[in-house]
Design a protein around this motif. Structure first.
Motif, PDB file in Angstrom:
ATOM      1  N   LEU A 151      32.012 -11.360 -17.306  1.00 56.02           N
ATOM      2  CA  LEU A 151      32.123 -10.536 -18.513  1.00 56.02           C
ATOM      3  C   LEU A 151      31.382  -9.216 -18.349  1.00 56.02           C
ATOM      4  O   LEU A 151      31.872  -8.161 -18.764  1.00 56.02           O
ATOM      5  CB  LEU A 151      31.594 -11.296 -19.733  1.00 56.02           C
ATOM      6  CG  LEU A 151      32.333 -12.582 -20.091  1.00 56.02           C
ATOM      7  CD1 LEU A 151      31.679 -13.250 -21.290  1.00 56.02           C
ATOM      8  CD2 LEU A 151      33.805 -12.327 -20.330  1.00 56.02           C
ATOM      9  N   LEU A 152      30.208  -9.263 -17.757  1.00 52.89           N
ATOM     10  CA  LEU A 152      29.453  -8.028 -17.541  1.00 52.89           C
ATOM     11  C   LEU A 152      30.166  -7.111 -16.556  1.00 52.89           C
ATOM     12  O   LEU A 152      30.150  -5.886 -16.716  1.00 52.89           O
ATOM     13  CB  LEU A 152      28.030  -8.346 -17.076  1.00 52.89           C
ATOM     14  CG  LEU A 152      27.153  -9.012 -18.148  1.00 52.89           C
ATOM     15  CD1 LEU A 152      25.838  -9.479 -17.547  1.00 52.89           C
ATOM     16  CD2 LEU A 152      26.918  -8.071 -19.323  1.00 52.89           C
ATOM     17  N   ALA A 153      30.832  -7.681 -15.571  1.00 47.51           N
ATOM     18  CA  ALA A 153      31.635  -6.873 -14.642  1.00 47.51           C
ATOM     19  C   ALA A 153      32.812  -6.239 -15.382  1.00 47.51           C
ATOM     20  O   ALA A 153      33.135  -5.070 -15.152  1.00 47.51           O
ATOM     21  CB  ALA A 153      32.114  -7.729 -13.478  1.00 47.51           C
ATOM     22  N   ARG A 154      33.434  -6.988 -16.270  1.00 47.74           N
ATOM     23  CA  ARG A 154      34.530  -6.440 -17.076  1.00 47.74           C
ATOM     24  C   ARG A 154      34.021  -5.301 -17.949  1.00 47.74           C
ATOM     25  O   ARG A 154      34.696  -4.294 -18.132  1.00 47.74           O
ATOM     26  CB  ARG A 154      35.147  -7.513 -17.975  1.00 47.74           C
ATOM     27  CG  ARG A 154      36.057  -8.443 -17.278  1.00 47.74           C
ATOM     28  CD  ARG A 154      36.657  -9.461 -18.239  1.00 47.74           C
ATOM     29  NE  ARG A 154      37.260 -10.530 -17.459  1.00 47.74           N
ATOM     30  CZ  ARG A 154      37.462 -11.743 -17.893  1.00 47.74           C
ATOM     31  NH1 ARG A 154      37.147 -12.071 -19.143  1.00 47.74           N
ATOM     32  NH2 ARG A 154      38.011 -12.652 -17.106  1.00 47.74           N
ATOM     33  N   LEU A 155      32.838  -5.497 -18.485  1.00 45.43           N
ATOM     34  CA  LEU A 155      32.244  -4.479 -19.341  1.00 45.43           C
ATOM     35  C   LEU A 155      32.074  -3.180 -18.575  1.00 45.43           C
ATOM     36  O   LEU A 155      32.338  -2.098 -19.092  1.00 45.43           O
ATOM     37  CB  LEU A 155      30.900  -4.980 -19.874  1.00 45.43           C
ATOM     38  CG  LEU A 155      30.168  -4.119 -20.875  1.00 45.43           C
ATOM     39  CD1 LEU A 155      31.005  -3.908 -22.119  1.00 45.43           C
ATOM     40  CD2 LEU A 155      28.838  -4.759 -21.227  1.00 45.43           C
TER      41      LEU A 155
ATOM     42  N   ALA B  10      37.204   0.542 -20.005  1.00 48.39           N
ATOM     43  CA  ALA B  10      36.891   1.764 -20.757  1.00 48.39           C
ATOM     44  C   ALA B  10      36.795   1.439 -22.235  1.00 48.39           C
ATOM     45  O   ALA B  10      37.603   0.676 -22.751  1.00 48.39           O
ATOM     46  CB  ALA B  10      37.968   2.815 -20.529  1.00 48.39           C
ATOM     47  N   PRO B  11      35.814   2.011 -22.933  1.00 47.47           N
ATOM     48  CA  PRO B  11      35.724   1.784 -24.378  1.00 47.47           C
ATOM     49  C   PRO B  11      36.952   2.358 -25.074  1.00 47.47           C
ATOM     50  O   PRO B  11      37.545   3.317 -24.598  1.00 47.47           O
ATOM     51  CB  PRO B  11      34.455   2.516 -24.790  1.00 47.47           C
ATOM     52  CG  PRO B  11      34.179   3.478 -23.695  1.00 47.47           C
ATOM     53  CD  PRO B  11      34.811   2.923 -22.446  1.00 47.47           C
ATOM     54  N   HIS B  12      37.314   1.744 -26.176  1.00 48.92           N
ATOM     55  CA  HIS B  12      38.456   2.230 -26.944  1.00 48.92           C
ATOM     56  C   HIS B  12      38.079   3.546 -27.604  1.00 48.92           C
ATOM     57  O   HIS B  12      37.123   3.609 -28.361  1.00 48.92           O
ATOM     58  CB  HIS B  12      38.869   1.208 -28.014  1.00 48.92           C
ATOM     59  CG  HIS B  12      39.309  -0.086 -27.420  1.00 48.92           C
ATOM     60  ND1 HIS B  12      40.526  -0.227 -26.807  1.00 48.92           N
ATOM     61  CD2 HIS B  12      38.679  -1.270 -27.296  1.00 48.92           C
ATOM     62  CE1 HIS B  12      40.639  -1.453 -26.345  1.00 48.92           C
ATOM     63  NE2 HIS B  12      39.536  -2.101 -26.639  1.00 48.92           N
ATOM     64  N   ALA B  13      38.821   4.567 -27.273  1.00 48.86           N
ATOM     65  CA  ALA B  13      38.537   5.889 -27.823  1.00 48.86           C
ATOM     66  C   ALA B  13      39.144   6.023 -29.212  1.00 48.86           C
ATOM     67  O   ALA B  13      40.252   5.579 -29.460  1.00 48.86           O
ATOM     68  CB  ALA B  13      39.106   6.965 -26.914  1.00 48.86           C
TER      69      ALA B  13
END
Length: 82
Positions: free
Chosen positions: A63-67, A71-74
């Motif tokens: 999960l931390l690797a996915r984080l 990209a955060p949702h803009a």
């Protein structure tokens, strides 16, 4: 979201048994298939309660690797006065 998930995972690692990475934002992104709060897939969410603590701890690393790679949702910024 970034700090919330990282903070939730850090806390969950300290619990006995290992806690959940759920951040109470339970909505699957239709494009990625990841929960918008914890970045787990539907299958990972379903399996969580039956996973061993060792498997849960390994999932935290995923999960931390996915984080790091998601990209955060803009949110669009409006530039007009309307």
């Amino acid at each position: 979201m970034t700090s919330d998930l990282a903070r939730t995972i850090a806390h969950a690692r300290t619990l006995e048994p290992v806690g959940s990475p759920c951040t109470d934002i339970c909505k699957l992104d239709p494009e990625s298939g990841y929960c918008q709060g914890c970045l787990r897939t539907r299958d990972e969410i379903r399996a969580w309660k039956t996973m061993s603590d060792t498997h849960k701890l390994a999932t935290f690393d995923v999960l931390l690797a996915r984080l790091d790679t998601t990209a955060p949702h803009a949110t669009p910024i409006r530039t007009d006065d309307a």
